[in-house]
Design an enzyme around this catalytic site. Structure first.
Site, PDB file in Angstrom:
ATOM      1  N   HIS A   1       0.817  -1.213   0.000  1.00  0.00           N
ATOM      2  CA  HIS A   1       0.000   0.000   0.000  1.00  0.00           C
ATOM      3  C   HIS A   1       0.849   1.261   0.000  1.00  0.00           C
ATOM      4  CE1 HIS A   1      -3.142  -2.927   0.630  1.00  0.00           C
ATOM      5  NE2 HIS A   1      -3.887  -2.045  -0.002  1.00  0.00           N
TER       6      HIS A   1
ATOM      7  N   GLU B   1     -11.001 -11.043  -4.905  1.00  0.00           N
ATOM      8  CA  GLU B   1      -9.560 -10.910  -4.682  1.00  0.00           C
ATOM      9  C   GLU B   1      -8.979 -12.101  -3.919  1.00  0.00           C
ATOM     10  OE1 GLU B   1      -8.797  -7.298  -2.503  1.00  0.00           O
ATOM     11  OE2 GLU B   1     -10.493  -7.594  -1.165  1.00  0.00           O
TER      12      GLU B   1
ATOM     13  N   ASP C   1      -4.546  -8.306  -4.475  1.00  0.00           N
ATOM     14  CA  ASP C   1      -4.669  -9.410  -3.529  1.00  0.00           C
ATOM     15  C   ASP C   1      -4.887 -10.733  -4.251  1.00  0.00           C
ATOM     16  OD1 ASP C   1      -4.268  -8.484  -0.885  1.00  0.00           O
ATOM     17  OD2 ASP C   1      -6.067  -7.265  -1.116  1.00  0.00           O
TER      18      ASP C   1
ATOM     19  N   CYS D   1     -10.105  -3.177 -10.269  1.00  0.00           N
ATOM     20  CA  CYS D   1      -9.648  -1.974  -9.557  1.00  0.00           C
ATOM     21  C   CYS D   1      -8.266  -2.167  -8.947  1.00  0.00           C
ATOM     22  CB  CYS D   1     -10.655  -1.562  -8.486  1.00  0.00           C
ATOM     23  SG  CYS D   1     -10.800  -2.765  -7.151  1.00  0.00           S
TER      24      CYS D   1
END
Ligand code: PEP
Ligand code: MG
Length: 564
Positions: free
Chosen positions: A197, A442, A466, A513
């Site tokens: 992240h 995911e 993920d 996404c």
């Protein structure tokens, strides 16, 4: 010239002076102060030093008579340090000459001093690096509100004459947020993976970044001149004139290319075959919506709401969350906004004060993360749901549930949404008559039981970050295995294509996404799988649109990895 290399995590060329951050420095705010704030900032620094001295004097006075003599000696060392110009005057110079805010100036100097002690041959002196840091923390504790956070400017570093490139061992996603306030030229970290992240936030800032450059913080020194190539992951330390010139030229070319893409802002993303593709934006904090509007995004495809919860000692209440969601919905002016419910866990941890579990989880990526976490904390979950539902009265909102693996998780999430609606109704609050509910696909299990999940869902969004992590069993933030994190692995492509086709067959909207959606290497491949909705950081929209507008004449090579 030294050359280091790591993993390219965010494209572009950054050229500037290295600012090496240590743990202490990562946590403090970084702002450039305005000239008129200079005196106040110097006084704030001096006052903090004075308060630290008074505090220490009191500690010494209150020392019990029978206290061990070493204790008194330690306090004396700290008092001596507090009288040393290296700690009390040098940061003033950084405030005056570089216009760093006081906390930043102090932490920079503390780190430089601590490093000097660490490099000494004498073991006793080496140990003193701890004292330097402790004294630094004591002063820091006494600093009142930062000038930067009370109206200081987010002045771009280059207005001061030189760009600054942050070099850190690691930066937690929550700490990355503070860098949104002040612009730096780029980032280098010792640790991390492409879809950690931290890297994602760097990309959202559109800053060149190299992660997993393992020795960067020890091989790069404060104020070294460095070039960061975010395309191939190389870092040039104190480069020769020819290298500097070559990269300055390359950076200028890139700026020109980006500027040229600006003309695509208001043209539709249509393939040569005439298919209209939706390009939405991913955001982390409400202010990011401005970038999405600027790029004329078709909506917000992913609002990572956890960034509102991270790095704070108290969770945001319903009203605060509502304001954040409302800001985004209103700014998008009728375009859809997909708000994902809290996805904490793994590398997105909450502060210890609000979440003790995250600290002890043996394997947080496989633990109480995302929807699992929310279902375990029903009050907190419904507070967020009520805030989202209230925002749905202001414009089209969809709720996205992260990390679904079981049918019953969707059932329970839906039940919580219904209960939150009832609670709002009882309070006389409005929300939209119908709010679509979707799931992140995911976890491989979710992709494999899609036929069962789809009747319970209004839409799906594929989280490739993920999906890759859990399919290949590669921690997305672990530099040691980053070379095995492969978006083009046949198993990953198989699951993505299967998800897109299954959703299409069932007539359910599906988008991607994860970071693959914003990476032009994969645009044609995803189009060929039938994807018509992409969501990415605003900065990726125009490059991806440019590829889309040139695509569709013939199928992309290797697009189909599975039998239809
Ligand atoms: C993903 O996993 O691809 C995703 C979009 O969510 P996040 O990166 O926040 O886990
Ligand atoms: Mg995810």
């Amino acid at each position: 010239m030294k050359t280091l290399s790591g993993i390219p995590a965010s494209g572009g060329i950054a050229i500037g002076r290295a600012h090496v951050l240590a743990a202490l420095a990562v946590e403090v705010s970084h702002h450039f102060i305005e000239p008129e704030q200079l005196d106040a900032e110097l006084s704030r620094f001096d006052a903090a030093v004075e308060l630290a001295r008074t505090e220490l004097a009191e500690v010494r006075q209150n020392l019990e008579h029978d206290a061990p003599t070493e204790l008194g000696a330690f306090i004396e060392v700290h008092e001596l340090m507090l009288a040393d110009p290296m700690l009390t005057v040098a940061p003033r110079t950084l405030i005056t000459e570089r216009r760093y805010n006081a906390a930043w100036a102090l932490s920079t100097q503390v780190e430089a001093l601590a490093k000097t002690f660490e490099d000494m041959d004498d073991a006793y002196l080496r140990e003193r690096s701890y004292d330097v840091r402790q004294v630094g923390e004591r002063i820091l504790k006494h600093m009142t509100q930062d000038a930067g956070s009370s109206g200081g400017s987010a002045r771009p570093a280059d207005e001061l004459g030189e760009d600054i490139v942050i070099v850190a061992h690691d930066i937690a996603p929550a700490d990355m947020l503070q860098f949104k306030e002040t612009r730096f030229a780029g980032f280098v970290t010792d640790l991390g993976g492409v879809t950690s992240h931290t890297a994602i936030v760097a990309r959202s800032l559109q800053l060149p970044a190299v992660v997993a450059a393992s020795e960067a913080t020890s091989l790069i020194h404060q104020d070294d001149f460095i070039i960061v190539d975010g395309h191939d992951g190389r870092i040039y330390v104190n480069p020769d004139a020819a290298t500097r010139e070559r990269f300055a030229r390359k950076a200028a070319e890139e700026r020109a290319t980006r500027a040229a893409l600006g003309s695509l802002r208001h043209v539709p993303a249509v393939t040569l075959a005439g298919e209209l593709i939706e390009l939405a934006a991913n955001i982390e904090v409400p202010e990011d919506v401005d970038g999405a509007v600027e790029m004329n995004a078709d909506g917000i495809g992913l609002f990572r709401t956890e960034f509102l919860f991270m790095g704070r000692k108290q969770l945001p209440d319903e009203d605060e969350q509502f304001s954040a969601y409302a800001r985004v919905v209103l700014a998008m002016a009728g375009k859809p906004v997909v708000i994902r419910t809290l996805d904490v866990g793994a590398d997105k941890t909450l502060a210890e004060e609000v979440d003790l579990q995250a600290v002890v989880a043996p394997n947080p990526a496989l633990g109480l993360r995302a929807i699992r976490y929310c279902l375990a904390k029903p009050e907190m979950f419904r507070t967020q749901l009520r805030a989202i539902l209230r925002a749905s009265a202001l414009g089209p909102v969809k709720i996205l549930i992260p990390m679904v693996a079981h049918e019953h998780e969707v059932d329970q999430a839906r039940a919580a949404i219904e209960r939150a609606k009832k609670e709002l109704k009882a309070r006389g609050e409005k929300c939209a008559a119908s709010v679509p509910v979707g799931a992140m696909i995911e976890i491989p299990a979710a992709a494999l039981i899609l036929d069962r999940l789809l009747p319970k869902l209004d839409f799906c969004s594929i989280g490739t970050n993920d999906l890759i992590q859990y399919t290949l069993a590669i921690d997305r933030a672990d530099a040691e295995v980053a070379h095995l994190y492969d978006p083009a692995h046949p198993a990953v492509l198989h699951l993505i294509e299967h998800t897109i086709r299954t959703c299409k067959r069932a007539g359910k909207p599906v988008s991607v996404c994860g970071e693959m959606a914003g990476d032009i290497k994969y645009t044609e491949r995803l189009l060929a799988m039938g994807l018509t909705s992409f969501s990415m950081h605003a900065g990726c929209i125009l490059p991806v649109k440019s590829v889309i507008r040139g695509a569709g004449a013939s199928p992309a090579p290797n697009a189909h990895v599975m039998q239809a």
